[in-house]
Design a protein around this motif. Sequence first.
Motif, PDB file in Angstrom:
ATOM      1  N   ASP A  45     -10.237  18.954  -2.563  1.00 52.73           N
ATOM      2  CA  ASP A  45      -9.375  18.765  -3.730  1.00 52.73           C
ATOM      3  C   ASP A  45      -8.227  17.798  -3.476  1.00 52.73           C
ATOM      4  O   ASP A  45      -7.404  17.571  -4.367  1.00 52.73           O
ATOM      5  N   VAL A  46      -8.133  17.241  -2.274  1.00 48.07           N
ATOM      6  CA  VAL A  46      -7.080  16.276  -1.953  1.00 48.07           C
ATOM      7  C   VAL A  46      -7.680  14.875  -1.930  1.00 48.07           C
ATOM      8  O   VAL A  46      -8.653  14.610  -1.231  1.00 48.07           O
ATOM      9  N   ALA A  47      -7.084  13.977  -2.711  1.00 52.52           N
ATOM     10  CA  ALA A  47      -7.566  12.599  -2.789  1.00 52.52           C
ATOM     11  C   ALA A  47      -6.700  11.634  -1.988  1.00 52.52           C
ATOM     12  O   ALA A  47      -7.196  10.653  -1.440  1.00 52.52           O
ATOM     13  N   VAL A  48      -5.395  11.904  -1.948  1.00 62.18           N
ATOM     14  CA  VAL A  48      -4.426  10.972  -1.364  1.00 62.18           C
ATOM     15  C   VAL A  48      -3.381  11.776  -0.595  1.00 62.18           C
ATOM     16  O   VAL A  48      -3.008  12.884  -1.010  1.00 62.18           O
ATOM     17  N   VAL A  49      -2.900  11.212   0.517  1.00 61.16           N
ATOM     18  CA  VAL A  49      -1.798  11.818   1.270  1.00 61.16           C
ATOM     19  C   VAL A  49      -0.574  10.910   1.148  1.00 61.16           C
ATOM     20  O   VAL A  49      -0.665   9.691   1.357  1.00 61.16           O
ATOM     21  N   LEU A  50       0.553  11.518   0.794  1.00 63.53           N
ATOM     22  CA  LEU A  50       1.831  10.808   0.671  1.00 63.53           C
ATOM     23  C   LEU A  50       2.781  11.377   1.716  1.00 63.53           C
ATOM     24  O   LEU A  50       3.040  12.580   1.746  1.00 63.53           O
ATOM     25  N   LEU A  51       3.293  10.503   2.595  1.00 60.53           N
ATOM     26  CA  LEU A  51       4.168  10.921   3.692  1.00 60.53           C
ATOM     27  C   LEU A  51       5.557  10.332   3.502  1.00 60.53           C
ATOM     28  O   LEU A  51       5.709   9.122   3.299  1.00 60.53           O
ATOM     29  N   THR A  52       6.588  11.189   3.600  1.00 60.06           N
ATOM     30  CA  THR A  52       7.967  10.722   3.500  1.00 60.06           C
ATOM     31  C   THR A  52       8.858  11.620   4.357  1.00 60.06           C
ATOM     32  O   THR A  52       8.369  12.506   5.056  1.00 60.06           O
ATOM     33  N   GLY A  53      10.161  11.373   4.318  1.00 60.63           N
ATOM     34  CA  GLY A  53      11.089  12.145   5.127  1.00 60.63           C
ATOM     35  C   GLY A  53      12.139  12.841   4.279  1.00 60.63           C
ATOM     36  O   GLY A  53      12.468  12.391   3.181  1.00 60.63           O
ATOM     37  N   ALA A  54      12.677  13.934   4.798  1.00 63.14           N
ATOM     38  CA  ALA A  54      13.756  14.660   4.126  1.00 63.14           C
ATOM     39  C   ALA A  54      15.105  14.080   4.550  1.00 63.14           C
ATOM     40  O   ALA A  54      15.268  13.636   5.691  1.00 63.14           O
ATOM     41  N   GLY A  55      16.052  14.091   3.640  1.00 64.89           N
ATOM     42  CA  GLY A  55      17.394  13.633   3.977  1.00 64.89           C
ATOM     43  C   GLY A  55      17.503  12.117   4.007  1.00 64.89           C
ATOM     44  O   GLY A  55      16.842  11.422   3.242  1.00 64.89           O
ATOM     45  N   ARG A  56      18.312  11.600   4.945  1.00 64.68           N
ATOM     46  CA  ARG A  56      18.624  10.173   4.931  1.00 64.68           C
ATOM     47  C   ARG A  56      17.764   9.347   5.873  1.00 64.68           C
ATOM     48  O   ARG A  56      17.965   8.145   5.989  1.00 64.68           O
ATOM     49  N   ALA A  57      16.787   9.961   6.536  1.00 67.19           N
ATOM     50  CA  ALA A  57      15.915   9.232   7.456  1.00 67.19           C
ATOM     51  C   ALA A  57      14.457   9.446   7.085  1.00 67.19           C
ATOM     52  O   ALA A  57      14.081  10.492   6.532  1.00 67.19           O
ATOM     53  N   ASP A 182      16.570   5.497  -5.542  1.00 66.80           N
ATOM     54  CA  ASP A 182      16.183   6.519  -6.524  1.00 66.80           C
ATOM     55  C   ASP A 182      14.791   6.290  -7.102  1.00 66.80           C
ATOM     56  O   ASP A 182      14.202   7.208  -7.682  1.00 66.80           O
ATOM     57  N   ASP A 183      14.278   5.067  -6.971  1.00 67.89           N
ATOM     58  CA  ASP A 183      12.957   4.740  -7.521  1.00 67.89           C
ATOM     59  C   ASP A 183      11.838   4.906  -6.496  1.00 67.89           C
ATOM     60  O   ASP A 183      10.659   4.825  -6.856  1.00 67.89           O
ATOM     61  N   LEU A 184      12.191   5.116  -5.223  1.00 67.49           N
ATOM     62  CA  LEU A 184      11.189   5.081  -4.156  1.00 67.49           C
ATOM     63  C   LEU A 184      10.088   6.117  -4.364  1.00 67.49           C
ATOM     64  O   LEU A 184       8.895   5.756  -4.444  1.00 67.49           O
ATOM     65  N   LEU A 185      10.445   7.379  -4.428  1.00 74.64           N
ATOM     66  CA  LEU A 185       9.417   8.413  -4.546  1.00 74.64           C
ATOM     67  C   LEU A 185       8.685   8.354  -5.885  1.00 74.64           C
ATOM     68  O   LEU A 185       7.452   8.487  -5.910  1.00 74.64           O
ATOM     69  N   PRO A 186       9.379   8.119  -7.014  1.00 70.66           N
ATOM     70  CA  PRO A 186       8.629   7.968  -8.270  1.00 70.66           C
ATOM     71  C   PRO A 186       7.614   6.829  -8.235  1.00 70.66           C
ATOM     72  O   PRO A 186       6.486   6.988  -8.727  1.00 70.66           O
ATOM     73  N   GLU A 187       7.977   5.698  -7.631  1.00 72.05           N
ATOM     74  CA  GLU A 187       7.045   4.569  -7.556  1.00 72.05           C
ATOM     75  C   GLU A 187       5.886   4.878  -6.618  1.00 72.05           C
ATOM     76  O   GLU A 187       4.718   4.585  -6.922  1.00 72.05           O
ATOM     77  N   ALA A 188       6.194   5.447  -5.452  1.00 73.02           N
ATOM     78  CA  ALA A 188       5.129   5.811  -4.526  1.00 73.02           C
ATOM     79  C   ALA A 188       4.196   6.830  -5.169  1.00 73.02           C
ATOM     80  O   ALA A 188       2.960   6.731  -5.053  1.00 73.02           O
ATOM     81  N   ARG A 189       4.779   7.790  -5.871  1.00 74.54           N
ATOM     82  CA  ARG A 189       3.986   8.827  -6.515  1.00 74.54           C
ATOM     83  C   ARG A 189       3.149   8.264  -7.671  1.00 74.54           C
ATOM     84  O   ARG A 189       1.994   8.653  -7.869  1.00 74.54           O
ATOM     85  N   ARG A 190       3.709   7.306  -8.413  1.00 71.32           N
ATOM     86  CA  ARG A 190       2.962   6.691  -9.514  1.00 71.32           C
ATOM     87  C   ARG A 190       1.699   6.001  -8.987  1.00 71.32           C
ATOM     88  O   ARG A 190       0.612   6.126  -9.561  1.00 71.32           O
ATOM     89  N   HIS A 191       1.836   5.301  -7.886  1.00 66.60           N
ATOM     90  CA  HIS A 191       0.682   4.625  -7.305  1.00 66.60           C
ATOM     91  C   HIS A 191      -0.290   5.625  -6.675  1.00 66.60           C
ATOM     92  O   HIS A 191      -1.510   5.430  -6.731  1.00 66.60           O
ATOM     93  N   ALA A 192       0.248   6.693  -6.081  1.00 63.12           N
ATOM     94  CA  ALA A 192      -0.623   7.743  -5.543  1.00 63.12           C
ATOM     95  C   ALA A 192      -1.461   8.368  -6.652  1.00 63.12           C
ATOM     96  O   ALA A 192      -2.662   8.645  -6.465  1.00 63.12           O
TER      97      ALA A 192
END
Length: 253
Positions: A45-57, A182-192
């Motif tokens: 049921d998983v098609a794509v993996v999105l990897l990011t970090g918590a906080g400022r790093a 502020d756009d980073l995760l929404p843009e990454a998620r939109r493409h995901a």
Amino acid sequence: MTLQISDDNRVRTLVLDRPEALNAFNEELYLATAVALREAGEDPDVAVVLLTGAGRAFSAGNDLKEMQARIAEGSYSSGSHFSTMITALTDLPKPLICAVNGVGLGIGATILGYADLVFMSSTARLKCPFTSLGVAPEAASSFLLPQLIGRQNAAWMLLSSEWVDAAEAHRMGIAWKVCEPDDLLPEARRHADILAAQSIPSLVAVKRALAEPYRAGITAATERENAAFTDLLGGAANAAALAAFTGQGSANG
């Protein structure tokens, strides 16, 4: 818990979650990330993996305090789950998107060689600090970075131990798109979501076709790098660098 895992609309999001250490990888996080990647690859049921970090790093790299302690006690030579994670990255059969939300240092930069798409915050920056630490490259970066960004860009990143900002990372080609924070995760998620709407078997077939030509090169580069890393680890330059970093209370590597 060092890794947050969540699912939404066939996208599995992995969030490196050691913000107090700028998401530096210790053995626990290496293993948790490896297991999560393997499980995502096996989950129908998983098609794509999105990897990011918590906080400022995104990730401040290898946890040098833990590394220094393991070298001192003699356990580092017995192996690390670093290699477990690299194997999981190499074998991941589904698209991997990285959203670099802040500093990416060491493995926090070289992990991007395994990504299919890299989104980077305009305030993020990358560094491969191997020469400043008196060690060799890692994660097959001596092979993957020239493939991704060209020999001279890779040479600068791997030889200089200098920071590369988001604009330069985009020019080099290690970042596919640069976004306002502020756009980073929404843009990454939109493409995901665009990828996740496709047939999973088709995504797997395309990923395999893209990745297969690099597998032998990754294996050979890993062997070369590991041999050089082992030779240099604990040497005078490395010992001095580790002492300086850990003396400053840094987890960067």
